[in-house]
Scaffold this active site. Structure first.
Site, PDB file in Angstrom:
ATOM      1  N   GLY A  15       0.836  -1.205   0.000  1.00  0.00           N
ATOM      2  CA  GLY A  15       0.000   0.000   0.000  1.00  0.00           C
ATOM      3  C   GLY A  15       0.870   1.254   0.000  1.00  0.00           C
ATOM      4  O   GLY A  15       1.892   1.300   0.688  1.00  0.00           O
ATOM      5  N   ARG A  76       1.128  -4.947  -6.051  1.00  0.00           N
ATOM      6  CA  ARG A  76       1.302  -6.230  -5.367  1.00  0.00           C
ATOM      7  C   ARG A  76       1.654  -7.245  -6.456  1.00  0.00           C
ATOM      8  O   ARG A  76       1.106  -7.181  -7.562  1.00  0.00           O
ATOM      9  CB  ARG A  76       0.029  -6.581  -4.601  1.00  0.00           C
ATOM     10  N   ASP A 107       5.563  -5.449   5.962  1.00  0.00           N
ATOM     11  CA  ASP A 107       6.117  -6.782   6.254  1.00  0.00           C
ATOM     12  C   ASP A 107       6.228  -7.671   5.019  1.00  0.00           C
ATOM     13  O   ASP A 107       7.213  -8.381   4.841  1.00  0.00           O
ATOM     14  CB  ASP A 107       5.229  -7.502   7.283  1.00  0.00           C
ATOM     15  N   THR A 129       3.993   2.325   5.679  1.00  0.00           N
ATOM     16  CA  THR A 129       2.577   1.934   5.784  1.00  0.00           C
ATOM     17  C   THR A 129       1.848   2.912   6.690  1.00  0.00           C
ATOM     18  O   THR A 129       2.389   3.316   7.722  1.00  0.00           O
ATOM     19  CB  THR A 129       2.391   0.502   6.321  1.00  0.00           C
ATOM     20  N   ASP A 131      -0.533   2.098   8.438  1.00  0.00           N
ATOM     21  CA  ASP A 131      -1.167   1.331   9.523  1.00  0.00           C
ATOM     22  C   ASP A 131      -0.374   1.274  10.831  1.00  0.00           C
ATOM     23  O   ASP A 131      -0.905   0.819  11.842  1.00  0.00           O
ATOM     24  CB  ASP A 131      -1.431  -0.107   9.052  1.00  0.00           C
ATOM     25  N   ASP A 133       1.710  -0.767  11.693  1.00  0.00           N
ATOM     26  CA  ASP A 133       1.713  -2.146  12.213  1.00  0.00           C
ATOM     27  C   ASP A 133       2.993  -2.912  11.894  1.00  0.00           C
ATOM     28  O   ASP A 133       2.944  -4.096  11.571  1.00  0.00           O
ATOM     29  CB  ASP A 133       0.477  -2.902  11.686  1.00  0.00           C
ATOM     30  N   ARG A 175      -6.845  -2.829   8.321  1.00  0.00           N
ATOM     31  CA  ARG A 175      -7.487  -4.139   8.139  1.00  0.00           C
ATOM     32  C   ARG A 175      -7.108  -5.089   9.270  1.00  0.00           C
ATOM     33  O   ARG A 175      -7.924  -5.835   9.767  1.00  0.00           O
ATOM     34  CB  ARG A 175      -7.085  -4.730   6.791  1.00  0.00           C
TER      35      ARG A 175
HETATM   36  P1  ADP Z   1       3.105  -4.826   2.581  1.00  0.00           P
HETATM   37  O1  ADP Z   1       4.509  -4.738   2.112  1.00  0.00           O
HETATM   38  O2  ADP Z   1       2.469  -3.481   2.740  1.00  0.00           O
HETATM   39  O3  ADP Z   1       2.960  -5.726   3.794  1.00  0.00           O
HETATM   40  P2  ADP Z   1       2.010  -6.936   0.894  1.00  0.00           P
HETATM   41  O4  ADP Z   1       1.897  -7.927   1.993  1.00  0.00           O
HETATM   42  O5  ADP Z   1       0.901  -6.829  -0.083  1.00  0.00           O
HETATM   43  O6  ADP Z   1       2.236  -5.455   1.411  1.00  0.00           O
HETATM   44  O7  ADP Z   1       3.365  -7.295   0.116  1.00  0.00           O
HETATM   45  C1  ADP Z   1       3.811  -6.486  -0.950  1.00  0.00           C
HETATM   46  C2  ADP Z   1       4.509  -7.335  -1.964  1.00  0.00           C
HETATM   47  O8  ADP Z   1       5.662  -7.949  -1.372  1.00  0.00           O
HETATM   48  C3  ADP Z   1       3.710  -8.539  -2.495  1.00  0.00           C
HETATM   49  O9  ADP Z   1       2.823  -8.193  -3.506  1.00  0.00           O
HETATM   50  C4  ADP Z   1       4.815  -9.419  -3.023  1.00  0.00           C
HETATM   51  O10 ADP Z   1       5.268  -8.958  -4.274  1.00  0.00           O
HETATM   52  C5  ADP Z   1       5.912  -9.188  -1.998  1.00  0.00           C
HETATM   53  N1  ADP Z   1       5.844 -10.269  -1.001  1.00  0.00           N
HETATM   54  C6  ADP Z   1       4.936 -10.445  -0.030  1.00  0.00           C
HETATM   55  N2  ADP Z   1       5.146 -11.588   0.648  1.00  0.00           N
HETATM   56  C7  ADP Z   1       6.246 -12.147   0.078  1.00  0.00           C
HETATM   57  C8  ADP Z   1       6.979 -13.366   0.308  1.00  0.00           C
HETATM   58  N3  ADP Z   1       6.631 -14.212   1.259  1.00  0.00           N
HETATM   59  N4  ADP Z   1       8.052 -13.606  -0.478  1.00  0.00           N
HETATM   60  C9  ADP Z   1       8.412 -12.746  -1.452  1.00  0.00           C
HETATM   61  N5  ADP Z   1       7.761 -11.617  -1.726  1.00  0.00           N
HETATM   62  C10 ADP Z   1       6.693 -11.313  -0.980  1.00  0.00           C
HETATM   63  O1  F6P Z   2      -2.053   0.735   3.480  1.00  0.00           O
HETATM   64  C1  F6P Z   2      -2.632   0.005   4.512  1.00  0.00           C
HETATM   65  C2  F6P Z   2      -4.046  -0.323   4.180  1.00  0.00           C
HETATM   66  O2  F6P Z   2      -4.704   0.866   3.999  1.00  0.00           O
HETATM   67  C3  F6P Z   2      -4.790  -1.160   5.175  1.00  0.00           C
HETATM   68  O3  F6P Z   2      -5.389  -0.448   6.209  1.00  0.00           O
HETATM   69  C4  F6P Z   2      -5.797  -1.855   4.335  1.00  0.00           C
HETATM   70  O4  F6P Z   2      -6.100  -3.079   4.894  1.00  0.00           O
HETATM   71  C5  F6P Z   2      -5.121  -2.024   3.027  1.00  0.00           C
HETATM   72  O5  F6P Z   2      -4.106  -1.037   2.977  1.00  0.00           O
HETATM   73  C6  F6P Z   2      -6.023  -1.906   1.873  1.00  0.00           C
HETATM   74  O6  F6P Z   2      -5.303  -1.675   0.704  1.00  0.00           O
HETATM   75  P1  F6P Z   2      -5.797  -2.100  -0.739  1.00  0.00           P
HETATM   76  O7  F6P Z   2      -7.248  -1.858  -0.791  1.00  0.00           O
HETATM   77  O8  F6P Z   2      -4.989  -1.237  -1.636  1.00  0.00           O
HETATM   78  O9  F6P Z   2      -5.484  -3.564  -0.869  1.00  0.00           O
END
Ligand code: ADP
Ligand code: F6P
Length: 322
Positions: A15, A76, A107, A129, A131, A133, A175
């Protein structure tokens, strides 16, 4: 031990968050000032796999400090979760001469950075982020802006809610985490705060609270509901039916994630961006930058991902006292 750096990349992933641009700017300008070449990787890991890679110059990041979102775009990318996707990412880094990448995200993005680091591309993560978190840090890029945006919107809803003597349920982002809800709950003086970490799904308590407050003469009743609990509109219908008090739901949504970053987000993101480049130049890899106890610090990604944090019990108690 990380290899000598000549060229680094920077990407934003997951995000978006206000302040990401300040971090990108700091990575680009610090990297160039330290004698590195810097490349911008568009749209997170998806852009890496699609080779959407551009050369960055100091002027490429002019006039972006005050802009919300991320000039590099974000995405993503499921393919990057696979070993094949990660190997392809490493090949593309080699092709473009990229020795290290600063990954700005949450994360999930750190897991991608960890995979790259294991395959020989140096990585440093920055906490991006709204959030808040991310367990290893007291600060995340974008939270301050988002929580201020939400607070101002809630003040406005409260004005009209009081005038009409209504109850208002205001849904804020988060979320899996209730930090925006908690901070707004205290900063906006909400009567009820519903967090994913704490809510017991006992609506009758809320209903009793509304009736008791109305008897005391309160003209409004503000419920801050975190996105993770959701269902604000149906909750409003049930509360109205049970209390006889007009109840409206307002879902703030994505407006919380956009907008010009606050001074705090610009400042911290700038320092973190510079810090990421400097520790990478010291030979560090597979690290995440955080802010803890008044200092900028860094942790091993694995260690950071294994940390936990929750809602502080004292702050939660104070939210109820007030
Ligand atoms: P955030 O970084 O905000 O937690 P996401 O969980 O959507 O957001 O992760 C962002 C991107 O990081 C994912 O779309 C993917 O490309 C990569 N990613 C997430 N989990 C993994 C993983 N276990 N191994 C490798 N890449 C990952
Ligand atoms: O960026 C964090 C956040 O806004 C969370 O609060 C929410 O769960 C999520 O992103 C939603 O993002 P999207 O709708 O882009 O998947």
């Amino acid at each position: 031990m990380a290899k000598e750096l000549k060229t680094i990349g920077v990407l934003t992933s997951g995000g978006d968050a206000p302040g990401m641009n300040a971090a990108i700017r700091a990575v680009v300008r610090t990297g160039i000032a330290r004698g590195l070449k810097v490349k911008g990787i568009k749209k997170g890991y998806m852009g890496l796999l699609n080779e959407e890679i551009i050369d960055m110059e100091p002027r490429s990041v002019s006039e972006i400090l005050q802009k919300g979102g991320t000039i590099l775009g974000t995405a993503r990318c499921m393919e990057f979760k696979t070993r094949d996707g990660q190997m392809k990412g490493v090949e593309i880094c080699r092709k473009h001469g990229i020795d290290g990448i600063v990954v700005i995200g949450g994360d999930g993005s750190y897991r991608g950075a960890q995979a790259l680091s294991r395959l020989g591309v140096n990585t440093i993560g920055l906490p991006g982020t709204i959030d808040l978190d991310i367990a290893c840090t007291d600060y995340t890029i974008g939270f301050d802006t988002a929580v201020n945006t939400a607070m101002q919107a809630i003040d406005k809803v409260k004005d009209t809610s009081s005038s009409h003597e209504r109850c208002s349920i205001i849904e804020v982002m988060g979320r899996n985490a209730g930090y925006i809800a908690l901070w707004c709950g205290i900063a906006n003086g909400a009567e009820d705060i519903l967090l994913p970490e704490k809510y017991d799904f006992n609506e009758q308590n809320i209903i009793n609270n509304i009736i008791a407050n109305r008897k005391k003469g309160k003209t409004h009743h503000i419920i801050i509901n975190a996105e993770g609990i959701g269902h604000s509109t149906s909750m409003a219908r049930r509360i109205e039916a049970a209390t006889g008090i007009e109840t409206r739901a307002t879902i703030l949504g994505y407006m919380q994630r956009g907008g010009s970053p606050t001074c705090k987000d610009r400042y911290y993101a700038s320092i973190m961006g510079a810090y990421a480049v400097d520790i990478m130049m010291q030979g560090k890899t597979n690290r995440v930058v955080g802010y803890r106890d008044g200092k900028f610090v860094d942790y091993d990604i694995e260690e950071a991902l294994n940390m936990t944090k929750g809602i502080d019990s004292y702050q939660w108690e104070v939210a109820h006292l007030l």
